[in-house]
Design an enzyme around this catalytic site. Sequence first.
Site, PDB file in Angstrom:
ATOM      1  N   ILE A 156       0.918  -0.681   0.320  1.00  0.00           N
ATOM      2  CA  ILE A 156      -0.220   0.131   0.109  1.00  0.00           C
ATOM      3  C   ILE A 156       1.276   1.180   0.100  1.00  0.00           C
ATOM      4  O   ILE A 156       0.982   2.181  -0.543  1.00  0.00           O
ATOM      5  CB  ILE A 156      -1.132   0.396   0.808  1.00  0.00           C
ATOM      6  CG1 ILE A 156      -1.578  -1.332   0.933  1.00  0.00           C
ATOM      7  CG2 ILE A 156      -2.067   1.405   0.779  1.00  0.00           C
ATOM      8  CD1 ILE A 156      -2.995  -1.211   2.827  1.00  0.00           C
ATOM      9  N   ARG A 177      11.525  -1.818   8.857  1.00  0.00           N
ATOM     10  CA  ARG A 177      11.780  -2.952   9.809  1.00  0.00           C
ATOM     11  C   ARG A 177      13.362  -3.343   8.622  1.00  0.00           C
ATOM     12  O   ARG A 177      14.257  -3.058   9.143  1.00  0.00           O
ATOM     13  CB  ARG A 177      11.403  -3.664  10.264  1.00  0.00           C
ATOM     14  CG  ARG A 177      10.443  -3.984  11.651  1.00  0.00           C
ATOM     15  CD  ARG A 177       9.994  -4.580  11.626  1.00  0.00           C
ATOM     16  NE  ARG A 177       9.106  -5.004  10.107  1.00  0.00           N
ATOM     17  CZ  ARG A 177       7.916  -6.151  10.448  1.00  0.00           C
ATOM     18  NH1 ARG A 177       8.200  -6.881  11.954  1.00  0.00           N
ATOM     19  NH2 ARG A 177       6.867  -6.216   9.572  1.00  0.00           N
ATOM     20  N   ALA A 236      -4.082   2.960   8.224  1.00  0.00           N
ATOM     21  CA  ALA A 236      -3.147   1.589   8.524  1.00  0.00           C
ATOM     22  C   ALA A 236      -3.932   1.127   9.105  1.00  0.00           C
ATOM     23  O   ALA A 236      -5.409   0.457   9.382  1.00  0.00           O
ATOM     24  CB  ALA A 236      -2.140   1.879   8.785  1.00  0.00           C
ATOM     25  N   ARG A 237      -4.347   1.774  10.435  1.00  0.00           N
ATOM     26  CA  ARG A 237      -4.238   1.571  12.098  1.00  0.00           C
ATOM     27  C   ARG A 237      -4.765   2.517  12.815  1.00  0.00           C
ATOM     28  O   ARG A 237      -3.365   2.935  13.213  1.00  0.00           O
ATOM     29  CB  ARG A 237      -3.955   0.160  12.569  1.00  0.00           C
ATOM     30  CG  ARG A 237      -4.449  -1.157  12.324  1.00  0.00           C
ATOM     31  CD  ARG A 237      -5.535  -1.962  11.949  1.00  0.00           C
ATOM     32  NE  ARG A 237      -5.823  -2.272  11.361  1.00  0.00           N
ATOM     33  CZ  ARG A 237      -6.404  -2.882  10.322  1.00  0.00           C
ATOM     34  NH1 ARG A 237      -6.602  -1.730   8.921  1.00  0.00           N
ATOM     35  NH2 ARG A 237      -6.830  -3.983   9.123  1.00  0.00           N
ATOM     36  N   GLU A 266     -11.782   3.767  17.441  1.00  0.00           N
ATOM     37  CA  GLU A 266     -13.064   3.756  16.756  1.00  0.00           C
ATOM     38  C   GLU A 266     -14.030   3.115  16.933  1.00  0.00           C
ATOM     39  O   GLU A 266     -13.842   2.139  17.844  1.00  0.00           O
ATOM     40  CB  GLU A 266     -12.384   2.695  15.712  1.00  0.00           C
ATOM     41  CG  GLU A 266     -11.562   3.581  14.289  1.00  0.00           C
ATOM     42  CD  GLU A 266     -11.101   2.889  13.407  1.00  0.00           C
ATOM     43  OE1 GLU A 266     -11.676   1.593  12.674  1.00  0.00           O
ATOM     44  OE2 GLU A 266     -10.149   3.135  12.199  1.00  0.00           O
ATOM     45  N   HIS A 285     -13.072   3.917   8.057  1.00  0.00           N
ATOM     46  CA  HIS A 285     -12.494   3.349   7.861  1.00  0.00           C
ATOM     47  C   HIS A 285     -12.925   2.918   6.461  1.00  0.00           C
ATOM     48  O   HIS A 285     -13.657   1.642   6.697  1.00  0.00           O
ATOM     49  CB  HIS A 285     -12.322   2.303   9.183  1.00  0.00           C
ATOM     50  CG  HIS A 285     -11.096   1.568   8.873  1.00  0.00           C
ATOM     51  ND1 HIS A 285     -10.831   1.027  10.059  1.00  0.00           N
ATOM     52  CD2 HIS A 285     -10.711   1.221   7.803  1.00  0.00           C
ATOM     53  CE1 HIS A 285      -9.901  -0.449   9.752  1.00  0.00           C
ATOM     54  NE2 HIS A 285      -9.867  -0.439   8.208  1.00  0.00           N
ATOM     55  N   GLY A 287     -10.996   2.458   3.662  1.00  0.00           N
ATOM     56  CA  GLY A 287      -9.571   2.736   2.852  1.00  0.00           C
ATOM     57  C   GLY A 287     -10.268   1.212   1.131  1.00  0.00           C
ATOM     58  O   GLY A 287      -9.406   1.247   0.478  1.00  0.00           O
TER      59      GLY A 287
HETATM   60  C1  DGY Z   1      -7.988  -3.493   5.839  1.00  0.00           C
HETATM   61  O1  DGY Z   1      -8.581  -5.083   4.975  1.00  0.00           O
HETATM   62  O2  DGY Z   1      -7.335  -4.426   7.212  1.00  0.00           O
HETATM   63  C2  DGY Z   1      -8.642  -2.601   6.028  1.00  0.00           C
HETATM   64  O3  DGY Z   1      -8.017  -2.005   7.067  1.00  0.00           O
HETATM   65  C3  DGY Z   1     -10.004  -2.805   5.937  1.00  0.00           C
HETATM   66  O4  DGY Z   1     -10.777  -2.702   4.745  1.00  0.00           O
END
Ligand code: DGY
Length: 305
Positions: A156, A177, A236-237, A266, A285, A287
Amino acid sequence: MKILITKPVPEIAIGMLKAQGYTLTVIDDHKLLTPAELIELSQQHDALLCVGFYRLDEAFFKACSHLKVVSLFSVGYNNVDLVAATKFGIPVGNTPDVLSNATADTAFLLMLATARKAFYMHRRVLSSEWKSFSAVANLGVELDNKTLGIFGLGRIGTAMAKKCKGAYNMQIIYHNRHQNKEAEKLLGATYVSFDELLQQSDVLSVHAALTPETKEIFNNEAFNKMKPGAIFINTARGELHQEQHLKEALLKGTIWGAGLDVTNPEPMEADNPLLFMPSVAVLPHIGSATVEARNGMAVYAAENA
Ligand code: DGY
């Protein structure tokens, strides 16, 4: 064989699984199962196709050690205790690749929306605050030739870097990393330390997995090292950033703006001050929420099952 699907998925997956002769139980979109309900239902099935971010911990795998497979409808698997799954011999699948482009598009959208205060200005139109032209108010910033820092240059992150290079000739730096030589060649990207990433990025876009090492890595200490004109993007998170610290950094002008598709926690409350800041753009969320990506995820998850 019976498969429990925790939320509706695109029809293509249903067709594939039914064609294999499986019996499916699909839980309603708005029903959020409690941990006890998830265990009880899983115990009545042979496999779990997990849609949504249910915590699959040691207690879950212990109670459901009969499961033949857990197939996640996501690329992220931070909600799954893989050590426990392995202990009980249960394979776990995820859906990489198919959502990279859609997620990178979301990061790009947030970057541009933040740079031009677009969500804030849209709210001003809605609240009748569009009165007259101003030569000095609510100015955004341009992105041409700026430095894009990628935290987590995987699939991504690479897709985002490619878009930014193509659209704005941005210089790409990254921290991982491990060095990603292939992406370096493709993008002319430069590997830098985490501190250098913070210090040099005009836009810093987060694409790393959530692990104990990356949890809330974007905190006061990190924001204090960033440029005052920097834009922070997280698709991402949410738990990769410390949200109170992010709020403070924006209020104090330590950084310039933020675009978030993921929040911590969230979902975000509707009265969160971040939602009212001019150079902040927040999405819920979404994405991977394109027809193409969700169909790709559906096929992947069904094949994994
Ligand atoms: C994932 O796939 O991890 C996304 O955050 C949800 O679509």
